[in-house]
Design an enzyme around this catalytic site. Structure first.
Site, PDB file in Angstrom:
ATOM      1  N   LYS A 233      52.382  12.563 -85.427  1.00 34.63           N
ATOM      2  CA  LYS A 233      51.099  13.118 -84.971  1.00 34.63           C
ATOM      3  C   LYS A 233      49.987  12.060 -85.012  1.00 34.63           C
ATOM      4  CE  LYS A 233      49.733  16.300 -87.788  1.00 34.63           C
ATOM      5  NZ  LYS A 233      48.501  15.877 -88.454  1.00 34.63           N
TER       6      LYS A 233
ATOM      7  N   ARG B 110      45.421  24.508 -90.167  1.00 30.63           N
ATOM      8  CA  ARG B 110      46.681  24.527 -90.913  1.00 30.63           C
ATOM      9  C   ARG B 110      46.977  25.896 -91.504  1.00 30.63           C
ATOM     10  NH1 ARG B 110      46.546  18.678 -91.939  1.00 30.63           N
ATOM     11  NH2 ARG B 110      48.524  17.994 -92.827  1.00 30.63           N
TER      12      ARG B 110
ATOM     13  N   ARG C 138      58.005   5.626 -94.364  1.00 28.24           N
ATOM     14  CA  ARG C 138      56.838   5.115 -93.641  1.00 28.24           C
ATOM     15  C   ARG C 138      55.791   4.528 -94.587  1.00 28.24           C
ATOM     16  NH1 ARG C 138      53.250  10.276 -91.355  1.00 28.24           N
ATOM     17  NH2 ARG C 138      52.429  10.910 -93.374  1.00 28.24           N
TER      18      ARG C 138
ATOM     19  N   ARG D  40      55.080  19.617 -98.777  1.00 28.72           N
ATOM     20  CA  ARG D  40      54.273  19.635 -97.545  1.00 28.72           C
ATOM     21  C   ARG D  40      55.033  20.302 -96.401  1.00 28.72           C
ATOM     22  NH1 ARG D  40      53.049  13.689 -96.626  1.00 28.72           N
ATOM     23  NH2 ARG D  40      51.707  14.336 -94.933  1.00 28.72           N
TER      24      ARG D  40
HETATM   25  P1  AMP Z   1      47.429  14.781 -92.858  1.00 28.77           P
HETATM   26  O1  AMP Z   1      47.048  13.342 -92.810  1.00 28.77           O
HETATM   27  O2  AMP Z   1      46.983  15.556 -91.649  1.00 28.77           O
HETATM   28  O3  AMP Z   1      48.912  14.966 -93.150  1.00 28.77           O
HETATM   29  O4  AMP Z   1      46.645  15.451 -94.113  1.00 28.77           O
HETATM   30  C1  AMP Z   1      46.835  14.967 -95.418  1.00 28.77           C
HETATM   31  C2  AMP Z   1      46.463  16.027 -96.438  1.00 28.77           C
HETATM   32  O5  AMP Z   1      45.073  16.397 -96.288  1.00 28.77           O
HETATM   33  C3  AMP Z   1      47.218  17.336 -96.340  1.00 28.77           C
HETATM   34  O6  AMP Z   1      48.489  17.294 -96.982  1.00 28.77           O
HETATM   35  C4  AMP Z   1      46.247  18.301 -97.036  1.00 28.77           C
HETATM   36  O7  AMP Z   1      46.297  18.137 -98.444  1.00 28.77           O
HETATM   37  C5  AMP Z   1      44.892  17.798 -96.561  1.00 28.77           C
HETATM   38  N1  AMP Z   1      44.446  18.444 -95.294  1.00 28.77           N
HETATM   39  C6  AMP Z   1      44.262  17.853 -94.072  1.00 28.77           C
HETATM   40  N2  AMP Z   1      43.858  18.738 -93.156  1.00 28.77           N
HETATM   41  C7  AMP Z   1      43.787  19.943 -93.807  1.00 28.77           C
HETATM   42  C8  AMP Z   1      43.449  21.271 -93.390  1.00 28.77           C
HETATM   43  N3  AMP Z   1      43.122  21.567 -92.118  1.00 28.77           N
HETATM   44  N4  AMP Z   1      43.479  22.249 -94.336  1.00 28.77           N
HETATM   45  C9  AMP Z   1      43.801  21.991 -95.620  1.00 28.77           C
HETATM   46  N5  AMP Z   1      44.148  20.775 -96.069  1.00 28.77           N
HETATM   47  C10 AMP Z   1      44.142  19.745 -95.179  1.00 28.77           C
END
Ligand code: AMP
Length: 223
Positions: free
Chosen positions: A15, A98, A136, A178
């Site tokens: 993504k 999310r 990664r 996750r």
């Molecule tokens: P990502 O880089 O998108 O995988 O986000 C990393 C981490 O940020 C996630 O595992 C969550 O802990 C937090 N996070 C990012 N976006 C959200 C969201 N929309 N709602 C809740 N937690 C978020």
């Protein structure tokens, strides 16, 4: 070409990489909630739209490290403050929504500020995700990701001061958590958006170039 895009995909679906390419190809403004939260932890400053009360940054840091979700109300404030900050450009939203309440909140925000987004879901089987995530490496400075091969602490190929490290939340236990969070909370959010907006599923298995071409062709068939 759609002006606004919501990019959805499980951790490890590519993504972030695809988001970087799409914003470049289509001139969109990238709003990545994960990048915003990581920058907040790195700089020790609450994100835009979020009250900098005592402990908010530490709370966010602990949640990220554990692979849990930041509370909905905080995320909604953050997105409300960033997504519509510049009315002249289309946006690419990556990492939000999310949860179902976040999806409902996004629909409400878009109803007020339009135009409607296209939802792009990158689909990748879970066993491929686990393999990808555990190998990664991510740049501490610009967020650039390489699939494998970078040594811990190696120089970032994309920015000057950056160093490549394994993200805390890419460690095996957290990865599994996750993926469960994605299955149980984010898939229902995707279904809420799919009932309201055009949703396209794109096969995320293949090289980054192949996946980019698939996404570009659904967003802009002339591309
Ligand atoms: P990502 O880089 O998108 O995988 O986000 C990393 C981490 O940020 C996630 O595992 C969550 O802990 C937090 N996070 C990012 N976006 C959200 C969201 N929309 N709602 C809740 N937690 C978020």
């Amino acid at each position: 070409m759609a002006a606004n895009v919501v990019l959805i995909g499980p951790p490890g679906s590519g993504k972030g990489t695809q988001a970087e390419r799409l914003v470049e190809a289509f001139g969109l403004r990238h709003v990545s909630t994960g990048d915003i939260l990581r920058a907040c932890v790195r700089d020790g400053v609450a994100p835009a739209g979020v009250k900098d009360d005592d402990g908010v940054v530490a709370r966010i840091a602990a949640i990220l490290k554990a692979g849990r979700l930041v509370p909905d109300d905080l995320m909604m404030d953050l997105v409300r403050a960033t997504l519509f900050a510049d009315a002249d450009s289309g946006w690419l939203l990556d990492g939000f929504p999310r949860t179902e309440p976040q999806a409902d909140a996004l629909i409400e925000m878009v109803d007020a500020d339009g135009p409607e987004p296209v939802i792009v879901e990158i689909v990748v089987p879970e066993e491929v995700l686990v393999r990808r995530l555990s190998s990664r490496m991510t740049c501490t400075s610009c967020g650039h990701v390489v699939a494998r091969g970078a040594a811990e602490g190696a120089a970032c190929p994309s920015c000057e001061p950056g160093r490549m490290v394994q993200r805390d939340d890419d460690r095996p236990d957290t990865v599994r958590k996750r993926l469960v969070v994605y299955r149980e909370q984010t898939r229902p959010a995707r279904d809420v958006l799919g009932k309201r907006y055009r949703l396209v599923e794109v096969d995320g298995v293949g090289t980054p170039d192949e996946v980019s071409r698939r996404i570009a062709s659904v967003l802009d068939p002339a591309h």
